[in-house]
Design a protein around this motif. Structure first.
Motif, short mmCIF file in Angstrom:
data_model
loop_
_atom_site.label_atom_id
_atom_site.label_comp_id
_atom_site.label_asym_id
_atom_site.label_seq_id
_atom_site.Cartn_x
_atom_site.Cartn_y
_atom_site.Cartn_z
N ARG A 161 42.75 39.48 49.43
CA ARG A 161 42.23 38.61 48.39
C ARG A 161 40.88 38.14 48.87
O ARG A 161 40.77 37.48 49.90
CB ARG A 161 43.18 37.43 48.21
CG ARG A 161 42.66 36.31 47.30
CD ARG A 161 42.81 36.60 45.83
NE ARG A 161 44.19 36.89 45.45
CZ ARG A 161 45.06 36.00 44.97
NH1 ARG A 161 44.68 34.75 44.82
NH2 ARG A 161 46.27 36.34 44.63
N ASP B 45 37.04 32.94 47.75
CA ASP B 45 36.57 32.42 46.48
C ASP B 45 35.06 32.55 46.33
O ASP B 45 34.54 32.79 45.25
CB ASP B 45 36.99 30.95 46.36
CG ASP B 45 37.37 30.65 44.92
OD1 ASP B 45 38.04 31.50 44.29
OD2 ASP B 45 36.98 29.57 44.43
N TRP B 46 34.38 32.39 47.46
CA TRP B 46 32.91 32.43 47.41
C TRP B 46 32.36 33.85 47.42
O TRP B 46 31.17 34.07 47.47
CB TRP B 46 32.33 31.61 48.56
CG TRP B 46 33.06 31.75 49.87
CD1 TRP B 46 34.12 31.01 50.29
CD2 TRP B 46 32.81 32.69 50.90
NE1 TRP B 46 34.54 31.43 51.54
CE2 TRP B 46 33.75 32.46 51.94
CE3 TRP B 46 31.87 33.73 51.07
CZ2 TRP B 46 33.79 33.22 53.11
CZ3 TRP B 46 31.91 34.47 52.24
CH2 TRP B 46 32.87 34.21 53.24
N LYS C 163 33.95 36.40 45.30
CA LYS C 163 34.67 37.17 44.27
C LYS C 163 33.69 37.78 43.29
O LYS C 163 32.51 37.46 43.29
CB LYS C 163 35.66 36.26 43.57
CG LYS C 163 34.98 35.14 42.82
CD LYS C 163 35.97 34.11 42.30
CE LYS C 163 35.22 33.06 41.50
NZ LYS C 163 36.06 31.96 41.05
N GLU D 129 38.35 35.10 38.18
CA GLU D 129 39.08 33.99 38.81
C GLU D 129 39.37 34.32 40.26
O GLU D 129 39.26 33.50 41.14
CB GLU D 129 40.37 33.71 38.05
CG GLU D 129 40.13 32.93 36.79
CD GLU D 129 41.44 32.49 36.16
OE1 GLU D 129 42.44 32.28 36.88
OE2 GLU D 129 41.46 32.36 34.92
N TYR D 130 39.82 35.54 40.47
CA TYR D 130 39.95 36.01 41.85
C TYR D 130 39.85 37.53 41.90
O TYR D 130 40.05 38.20 40.89
CB TYR D 130 41.24 35.51 42.52
CG TYR D 130 42.53 35.98 41.91
CD1 TYR D 130 43.03 37.26 42.18
CD2 TYR D 130 43.28 35.15 41.09
CE1 TYR D 130 44.23 37.68 41.65
CE2 TYR D 130 44.48 35.56 40.55
CZ TYR D 130 44.96 36.83 40.83
OH TYR D 130 46.14 37.24 40.30
N GLU E 217 39.47 27.71 53.78
CA GLU E 217 38.95 28.34 52.56
C GLU E 217 37.49 27.99 52.26
O GLU E 217 36.92 28.51 51.31
CB GLU E 217 39.83 27.96 51.36
CG GLU E 217 41.14 28.73 51.38
CD GLU E 217 42.07 28.34 50.25
OE1 GLU E 217 41.70 27.45 49.45
OE2 GLU E 217 43.15 28.92 50.16
#
Length: 484
Positions: A202, A205-206, A208, A213-214, A432
């Motif tokens: 995965r 977040d920074w 993607k 969203e992901y 994260e």
RNA sequence: GGGGUUGUAGGGUAGCUUGGUCUAUCCUUCGGCGUUCGGGACGCCGAGACCUGAGUUCAAAUCUCAGCAACCCCA
């Protein structure tokens, strides 16, 4: 000292991967890199056949639940600019068509860097009712990105020639998330068939996909110890639906936004096949995607007067193999056998069959396997079943070898990050926050791939828990590696 | 993103410093003919290039600038 020419020199994959890679593309006739535009290349016939066989597998997997479409390459400026986050991710690398002939266009047209903004306005028109969902389409097209970094054939391109992009729309978020799982399973199946090992993560977040969203990604490991992203899968949720107003009427009459996903694979998958399996003699192709699976080399002597017999036997064997659905090729050219061996080894043909007078006297032929050069004698009457068996064996062997070197280069780190090796993929604990992520990237000279995605719970538990290597706060186990 | 190196035939090189009868050489490059053929054969004959543009100059493969392209290193 004798001057050695290029084509005779043995290439070293391990010591100088970059040189090996470029030379192999040329010598095996995959890509001609002499096109005079930066970052775009020409597919040779042989390379194009390889590409098509690889994408044939992908197609057959997708066709079970998706329908193939073809959208235009030109995207009007307004549509491209609609999704703010998405634009931000791509605007610096868009090619623009601004003129028709000598006339300035009123509306500049973008060459698609990816097709969300071409497809989703049409989704708005296509989707009316819950009965139209799920909608699952894909296309295999070229896309354009003005890469400013160092371009590399098949890996970093200004024209991606073979971008397979799937786009789906669903009634609910749960359906969209279920589609993500299916896409992961589909890609696993695909890379398993190519015998390419990978890690699935995965993305942070920074990092993607712009507008997602992901994002989930597959990374393979190249021979120089660097990771290469070979597939991505994105949950878009409702963000694009809201931007492009893609709504449907539900059973109860309510109007709702669709939930979307998209996922893509480019010709990097071809680069992976070449790089992961190849060796100092050239390509080593999995039989499934080899344009030529079996090459037959006749051994003829004009002095023995037996060439007619040998050639006939070769022809018969070749025809039998073709009849059995095997891609066989009889190399009748008047080069000497040795030269042919080198040529077909370079091109990665999985199995070579030699037939000479000596073999004919014994009613047999000789098999030589490309992956390990193992030689065996086979009665002529058994050729077809033996070829089928051997090709299967070769596939298993190269997969095993690939997995072995892959897992030998994945390391777990339990403690601090100092002294971590820079080759291969390392897992460590990280929180994260973008700040910590960037700091790890900077200090180790790596990229954060992301948190491992596992299917079964045992592996999930294996990950364990630990403090972030930077800030010591609660962290998750993530993979990092130098990346392409 | 920053720095560096390079561009001569299909590929590899020499020539550039010091401009001049500027082209040359090697190859498993290409074409023809013959002998060969169990791991890259050989002989003979032949073919083919100075990245693009501008500038300097009587004269540019060579010097200068720009563009295009390739490669390497660092971030």
């Amino acid at each position: 000292m004798q001057h050695k020419t290029e084509t005779k020199t043995i290439l070293q994959k391990e010591n100088n991967f970059s040189e090996w890679y470029n030379e192999i593309l040329k010598r095996a006739e995959i890509l001609d890199i002499r096109y005079p535009v930066k970052g775009v290349y020409v597919w040779y016939p042989y390379g194009y056949k390889l590409r098509n066989l690889i994408y044939g597998i992908l197609r057959s997997l997708l066709d079970k639940e998706h329908e193939e479409v073809l959208f235009p390459m030109l995207i009007p400026e307004k549509e491209l600019m609609m999704e703010k986050e998405h634009v931000k991710g791509f605007e610096d690398e868009v090619f623009w068509v601004t003129k028709g002939g000598s006339t300035e266009l009123d509306i500049p047209l973008a060459l698609r860097p990816t097709s969300e903004t071409a497809i989703y306005p049409v989704f708005k028109v296509w989707i009316r009712s819950h009965r139209d969902l799920p909608l699952r389409i894909y296309q295999i097209v070229n896309t354009f990105r003005y890469e400013t970094k160092h371009t590399r054939p098949l890996i970093r391109l200004r024209e991606i020639t073979s971008f397979k992009e799937a786009h789906t729309a669903h009634a609910s978020r749960a359906d969209a998330e279920a589609q993500i799982k299916k896409a992961v399973a589909l890609y696993k199946n695909f890379f398993d068939q190519l015998a390419i090992p990978y890690v699935i993560t995965r993305r942070p977040d920074w990092d993607k996909f712009p507008g997602a969203e992901y994002s989930t990604a597959f990374d393979a490991l190249m021979p120089d110890g660097r990771a290469m992203q070979i597939a991505t899968i994105h949950l878009l949720g409702e963000s694009f639906a809201r931007t492009f107003d893609i709504v449907y009427e539900d059973k109860d009459g309510a109007v709702k936004f669709v939930n979307q996903t998209c996922y893509g694979i480019s010709e990097r998958c071809v680069a992976a096949v070449i790089s992961v399996h190849g060796d100092d003699h050239g390509l080593v192709l999995p039989p499934e995607v080899a344009p030529i699976q079996v090459v037959i080399v006749p051994i003829v002597f004009s002095s023995e007067g037996k060439s007619a017999e040998v050639e006939k036997a070769c022809f018969v064997v070749c025809e039998e193999l073709k009849k059995a659905g095997i891609r066989a090729f009889l190399d009748n050219s008047d080069e000497r056998p040795g030269a042919k061996y080198y040529r077909w080894e370079m091109k990665g043909v999985p199995l070579r069959i030699e037939i000479g007078p000596r073999d004919l006297r014994n009613n047999r032929c000789e098999f030589v396997r490309r992956n390990d050069f193992k030689r065996m004698q086979v009665p002529l009457c058994d050729v077809v079943p033996e070829v089928e068996r051997t090709l299967k064996e070769i596939n298993d062997c190269i997969y095993e070898r690939a997995k072995e070197s892959f897992f030998a280069n994945i390391h777990k780190s339990e403690g601090a990050m100092e002294g971590l090796r820079r080759k291969g993929i390392v897992s460590l604990f990280l929180c994260e926050s973008e700040r910590c992520g960037k700091e790890v990237e900077e200090r180790l000279g790596v990229n954060v791939l992301g948190e491992a995605v596992y299917e079964d719970e045992d592996e999930e538990r294996e990950k364990g828990e630990g403090g972030c290597v930077i800030c010591s706060k609660e962290g998750k186990r993530v993979y990092v590696a130098r990346a392409y």
